[in-house]
Design a protein around this motif. Structure first.
Motif, PDB file in Angstrom:
ATOM      1  N   ALA A  56      -4.363  -3.778  -3.348  1.00 28.21           N
ATOM      2  CA  ALA A  56      -4.405  -2.318  -3.471  1.00 28.21           C
ATOM      3  C   ALA A  56      -3.355  -1.823  -4.459  1.00 28.21           C
ATOM      4  CB  ALA A  56      -4.202  -1.685  -2.097  1.00 28.21           C
TER       5      ALA A  56
ATOM      6  N   VAL B   9       0.840  -1.200   0.000  1.00 26.08           N
ATOM      7  CA  VAL B   9       0.000   0.000   0.000  1.00 26.08           C
ATOM      8  C   VAL B   9       0.874   1.249   0.000  1.00 26.08           C
ATOM      9  CG1 VAL B   9      -1.705   1.329   1.321  1.00 26.08           C
ATOM     10  CG2 VAL B   9      -1.936  -1.158   1.122  1.00 26.08           C
TER      11      VAL B   9
ATOM     12  N   ASP C 242      -6.378 -10.731  -3.190  1.00 25.83           N
ATOM     13  CA  ASP C 242      -5.640  -9.961  -4.191  1.00 25.83           C
ATOM     14  C   ASP C 242      -6.543  -9.176  -5.129  1.00 25.83           C
ATOM     15  OD1 ASP C 242      -3.345 -10.908  -3.074  1.00 25.83           O
ATOM     16  OD2 ASP C 242      -2.803 -12.245  -4.720  1.00 25.83           O
TER      17      ASP C 242
ATOM     18  N   THR D 250      -6.361  -1.001   1.953  1.00 23.06           N
ATOM     19  CA  THR D 250      -7.040  -2.290   1.975  1.00 23.06           C
ATOM     20  C   THR D 250      -8.484  -2.054   2.395  1.00 23.06           C
ATOM     21  OG1 THR D 250      -6.485  -2.731   4.289  1.00 23.06           O
ATOM     22  CG2 THR D 250      -4.925  -3.495   2.612  1.00 23.06           C
ATOM     23  N   THR D 251      -9.346  -3.000   2.026  1.00 18.09           N
ATOM     24  CA  THR D 251     -10.748  -2.869   2.423  1.00 18.09           C
ATOM     25  C   THR D 251     -10.881  -2.903   3.949  1.00 18.09           C
ATOM     26  OG1 THR D 251     -11.046  -5.270   2.193  1.00 18.09           O
ATOM     27  CG2 THR D 251     -11.626  -3.891   0.307  1.00 18.09           C
TER      28      THR D 251
ATOM     29  N   PRO E  81     -13.639  -6.852   5.622  1.00 17.57           N
ATOM     30  CA  PRO E  81     -13.294  -7.058   4.210  1.00 17.57           C
ATOM     31  C   PRO E  81     -14.519  -6.910   3.314  1.00 17.57           C
ATOM     32  CG  PRO E  81     -13.411  -9.160   5.356  1.00 17.57           C
ATOM     33  CD  PRO E  81     -13.575  -8.100   6.415  1.00 17.57           C
TER      34      PRO E  81
ATOM     35  N   TYR F  33      -9.283  -6.183  -6.251  1.00 16.38           N
ATOM     36  CA  TYR F  33      -9.319  -4.760  -5.920  1.00 16.38           C
ATOM     37  C   TYR F  33     -10.579  -4.113  -6.485  1.00 16.38           C
ATOM     38  CZ  TYR F  33      -7.423  -4.220 -10.691  1.00 16.38           C
ATOM     39  OH  TYR F  33      -7.211  -4.285 -12.041  1.00 16.38           O
TER      40      TYR F  33
ATOM     41  N   GLY G  96      -7.965  -2.660  -1.985  1.00 19.07           N
ATOM     42  CA  GLY G  96      -7.581  -4.041  -2.215  1.00 19.07           C
ATOM     43  C   GLY G  96      -8.019  -4.936  -1.086  1.00 19.07           C
ATOM     44  N   GLN G  97      -8.410  -6.155  -1.423  1.00 24.13           N
ATOM     45  CA  GLN G  97      -8.732  -7.109  -0.363  1.00 24.13           C
ATOM     46  C   GLN G  97      -7.480  -7.420   0.458  1.00 24.13           C
ATOM     47  OE1 GLN G  97     -11.524  -7.918   0.621  1.00 24.13           O
ATOM     48  NE2 GLN G  97     -11.848 -10.075   1.099  1.00 24.13           N
ATOM     49  N   THR G  98      -6.328  -7.405  -0.223  1.00 21.32           N
ATOM     50  CA  THR G  98      -5.036  -7.528   0.440  1.00 21.32           C
ATOM     51  C   THR G  98      -4.222  -6.285   0.112  1.00 21.32           C
ATOM     52  OG1 THR G  98      -4.073  -8.636  -1.473  1.00 21.32           O
ATOM     53  CG2 THR G  98      -5.064 -10.047   0.222  1.00 21.32           C
ATOM     54  N   GLU G  99      -3.075  -6.159   0.768  1.00 23.92           N
ATOM     55  CA  GLU G  99      -2.228  -5.000   0.487  1.00 23.92           C
ATOM     56  C   GLU G  99      -1.746  -5.012  -0.962  1.00 23.92           C
ATOM     57  OE1 GLU G  99       0.863  -4.939   3.453  1.00 23.92           O
ATOM     58  OE2 GLU G  99      -0.342  -3.643   4.743  1.00 23.92           O
TER      59      GLU G  99
END
Length: 836
Positions: free
Chosen positions: A130, A56, A109, A93-94, A102, A111, A124-127
């Motif tokens: 994003a 991020v 992964d 991230t969300t 989330p 977005y 992004g669901q994960t860093e």
């Protein structure tokens, strides 16, 4: 308050340097007339992370650098929500954005991109998701294809890896772009700047993992010093969300650890691997896992101890399981000492024979990594039947971005259309739709893990792969691994706009020659599924169809005086066709229902066999090879129309390669056509094969200090003969009178460029110098070179627009160097527009 204004290590987009180092992430200035009218940027960037190793945080830097380069606007960059209250490009991230919740619509992964004038949200669901969203946003701006958007993008498969075949000494197996960026002198270098740059490129196309060393692994990678070095590689790639993995040598407990065995069920071996794995994860907590090649091509494996391949894979799976790691276990297991006299023997069957009976025995963090075809990255193969034979096992498809059998980056071959044919191959398991892309993603058989592994082999060359145009393959691979439903031409057009700009002529030319390149290469190398007719015993580069047969490697064509092709039917052949589910097996069992483009993969037929087109097999061979080479001649001509449209360095580099390919395609054409004419005795109905009205053979010229020599294979020299200087440290001449009608011609000189020397040549017309050159292609091209006169070293230079009067004298002089004795094959004096 934290504010970042610098562009850090990102390349300055306005820089005049265009050597390929930035790939498709050039962030070149977008001309005013290409800027979308509705593009209104927010006043700042807010990247909700203060951790400098977080993707991020990296996304914020990337956005700042990209917008500065593309639009010449510098936006302040903040990392905490109370630092700026105006309009922002928000990237997070969300969980961070929604207070820990989330987004249900996003996969790992994935977005979300929400774009409105003056307001942009990238979540992004994960860093790393994003970061992927940030790259997508910048790509849209850079292409001038920006619009307001509400977009959700999820990857189709969780595993999107690349495999490097780097050796610890710094060399790269099947690498055509210089030395390793990961290893040098059996250790990991201190300067890993190129590693970080590579991670940036990978992240921009959604790649989340990399195996950094060769599948033919060196056990010394696991020393404490090298584990620390691997940790530094992981540190360099972590800000881009690219997790590293490593290939293992199965015998390491014995060769490195000093144990008396590497039996996967032995307690001491299990303990050794557990301890070594724990040591790795202490240094690299987010290590992706292991890649294992076992019991293939001389590599050690569990079969040595009469254990199963599942026993071997599960040994490593248990070791990495507590750390969340996975094991990619290659299905490339075969006997390379197969008896060619056995008409039932077939290397293509081995993957299913080794793995089908093990379905359901692999732990759930094992993924069987399957090459896309049953043999070895050929120009055309059917999809491997193993994808349909292990439904209870996680699988991944192994594609090869590095062009081992497909021109080794010295030939333009855009591979995405080839991959599309495999990914869309319907295996019809249980008479249900079973596309390969759905199998490897885990959708078809409800498997948890699966995806993609691409063999890349980037090197220290600034173009990464050794060729500017070859980078389209890496770009397309990442995009297809994310979403295999995408159109290869659309991906190519995206890459072209990002790499060379949006000029319509540039876009049209790059698209035209790239989309034509795989069909052309298939035409001038091998047809009907006969495989790439290269030298499989040496460099895998130039033509040598004779090398395919009568050896233990099993890449056979079964060519004889009467016919060609492998009989892989159940009824009369090896039985390979029966490894497919019934519906597909039935189609391939019959000549009538087998598509012509795979005919010789499944059937042995006479050269006179009539195809669905109405042509005989042998005549199609002749016609296809001439057509493919003729298409290759158009590539440099088309590229030359882009002069002054592309920077000089990249324009000249690509032009040089396309001209080389045009010449080498004729070497391919002549070699293959002559070989099958000699073998079959059936002439070309159009009278082309073996007849060259514009050529003058070197042996027919007046020679001084030159002597005749053979070549191997003989078909790689015109008229089966070449000439070389009588000895090293000498010079010589080959002279001829030109009895062609007066006019303007292109003069082509075919010669051989070997490693081990750099001969010097000059061409004169009536004593006036036309061209001077050296046999130094090894300094300019990256393919595997040869020490011999053969299809790998055969090449040509062309002098355009030469005004010739009938009776003029052409002289070629050569000066030997090392073992390169200034070899010559022929000259061709071509009327303009004529393809020799």
């Amino acid at each position: 308050m934290r504010v970042s204004w610098g562009l850090l290590a990102f390349p300055a987009a306005a820089s005049a340097i265009e050597n390929g180092i930035n790939g498709w992430l050039r962030y070149a200035p977008l001309p005013n007339n290409e800027r979308p009218p509705n593009l209104r940027l927010p006043g700042a960037i807010m990247a909700l992370s203060t951790n400098k190793t977080s993707p991020v945080y990296t996304a914020g830097q990337e956005l700042q650098a990209g917008i500065k380069g593309i639009l010449n606007q510098t936006l302040p960059l903040y990392h905490e929500p109370d630092e700026w209250l105006g309009s922002t490009i928000l990237v997070a991230t969300t969980g961070e954005f929604h207070g820990g919740k989330p987004a249900a619509t996003l996969a790992d992964d994935g977005y979300l991109l929400h774009v409105r004038p003056g307001n942009v949200v990238i979540l992004g669901q994960t860093e790393r998701g994003a970061l992927y969203g940030a790259f997508d946003y910048l790509s849209r701006i850079a292409q001038g294809r920006f619009s307001d958007a509400d977009l959700i993008a999820n990857p189709d498969a969780p595993i999107r890896w690349v495999n490097q075949w780097d050796n610890m000494d710094g060399s790269i197996e099947r690498g055509y772009a210089g030395a390793s960026i990961f290893f040098r002198n059996n250790t990991i270098p201190k300067d890993l700047n190129r590693v970080s740059q590579y991670a940036r490129l990978l992240a921009s196309i959604g790649i989340n993992g990399i195996v950094v060393n060769n599948v033919n692994a060196n056990a010394n990678l696991l020393t404490d010093a090298n584990i620390d070095g691997l940790g530094r590689i992981a540190d360099a790639m972590r800000p881009y969300g690219v997790q590293i993995g490593i290939s293992l040598n199965f015998a390491s407990p014995q060769t490195l650890g000093g144990l008396s065995t590497f039996d996967p069920l032995d307690r001491s071996v299990i303990s050794w691997w557990t301890d070594k794995t724990n040591r790795l994860y202490r240094r690299i907590p987010d290590m992706a896992g292991y890649l294992v090649k076992a019991n293939s091509e001389g590599q050690a494996g569990p079969l040595t101890y009469n254990r199963t391949l599942a026993d071997g894979a599960n040994l490593f799976a248990k070791a990495v399981q507590p750390h969340g790691g996975i094991v990619m276990f290659r299905a490339f297991v075969y006997d390379n000492h197969i008896n060619p006299a056995d008409l039932k023997a077939d290397r293509a069957k081995h993957a299913v024979e080794f793995f089908k009976g093990l379905d359901g025995q692999f732990l759930d963090n094992v993924v069987v990594q399957i090459k896309y075809g049953p043999i070895d990255f050929q120009v055309r193969e059917p999809a491997s039947p193993l994808f349909a034979n292990i439904p209870q096992t996680n699988t991944a498809i192994e594609l090869q971005i590095t062009q081992e059998y497909l021109g080794q980056q010295s030939h333009l071959v855009y591979l995405a259309p080839l991959w599309e044919t495999i990914l869309n191959f319907d295996l019809r398991a249980d008479d249900q739709p079973s596309l390969v892309r759905d199998v490897v993603a885990g959708h078809r058989f409800s498997n948890k893990r699966g995806g993609y592994a691409g063999v890349v082999n980037v090197g220290t060359n600034t173009t990464w792969l050794g060729s500017h145009l070859a980078m389209s393959n890496l770009y397309a691979y990442g995009r297809l691994a994310w979403n295999p439903n995408q159109d290869p031409q659309a991906l190519l057009e995206d890459w072209t706009r990002l790499t060379f700009g949006s000029d319509p002529l540039v876009l049209g030319v790059v698209t035209e020659i790239s989309m034509a390149s795989w069909p052309a290469y298939e035409n001038y190398t091998g047809n009907f599924g006969i495989q790439t007719l290269t030298d499989i015993l040496y460099t895998h580069y130039g033509p040598n169809p004779a090398s395919q047969d009568n050896n233990g490697w099993g890449q056979w064509t079964r060519a004889d005086h009467n016919g060609i092709g492998m009989d892989r039917t159940v009824s009369t052949g090896t039985g390979f066709s029966g490894q497919y589910p019934a519906e597909v097996a039935e189609k391939f069992e019959s000549i009538e229902t087998t598509p012509d483009d795979l005919l010789l993969w499944f059937h042995h037929v006479n050269y006179t066999h009539v195809l669905k087109s109405g042509k005989s097999v042998i005549q199609h061979f002749y016609d296809a090879h001439y057509a493919g080479a003729e298409t290759a001649q158009t590539f440099p001509i088309a590229w030359e129309s882009l002069r002054n449209k592309i920077d000089t360095e990249r324009f000249n580099d690509v032009l040089f390669r396309l001209r080389y390919q045009a010449g080498h395609s004729i070497v391919w054409r002549d070699s293959i056509c002559q070989f099958y004419y000699n073998l079959s005795g059936i002439p070309d109905s159009t009278g082309r094969v073996g007849k060259h009205e514009y050529r003058i053979e070197a042996e027919a010229m007046a020679l001084k200090n030159y002597k005749l020599t053979g070549v191997n294979p003989v078909e790689t020299a015109s008229n089966l003969t070449a000439v070389v200087l009588v000895s090293n440290h000498t010079s010589g001449e080959a002279t001829t009178k030109l009895n062609f009608d007066s006019g303007k011609y292109d003069v082509t000189i075919n010669y051989f460029d070997l490693i081990g020397g750099k001969a010097h040549y000059k061409a004169f017309l009536n004593g006036k110098l036309l061209l001077e050159w050296a046999g130094d292609l090894e300094d300019k091209l990256g393919h595997t070179f040869s020490t011999k006169l053969d299809g790998h070293s055969a090449t040509r230079v062309t002098i355009r627009d030469v005004q010739i009067q009938k009776g003029d004298v052409l002289k070629i002089t050569g000066v030997a160097d090392g073992n390169e004795l200034a070899p010559l094959d022929y000259i061709a004096v071509l009327p303009q527009g004529v393809v020799d």
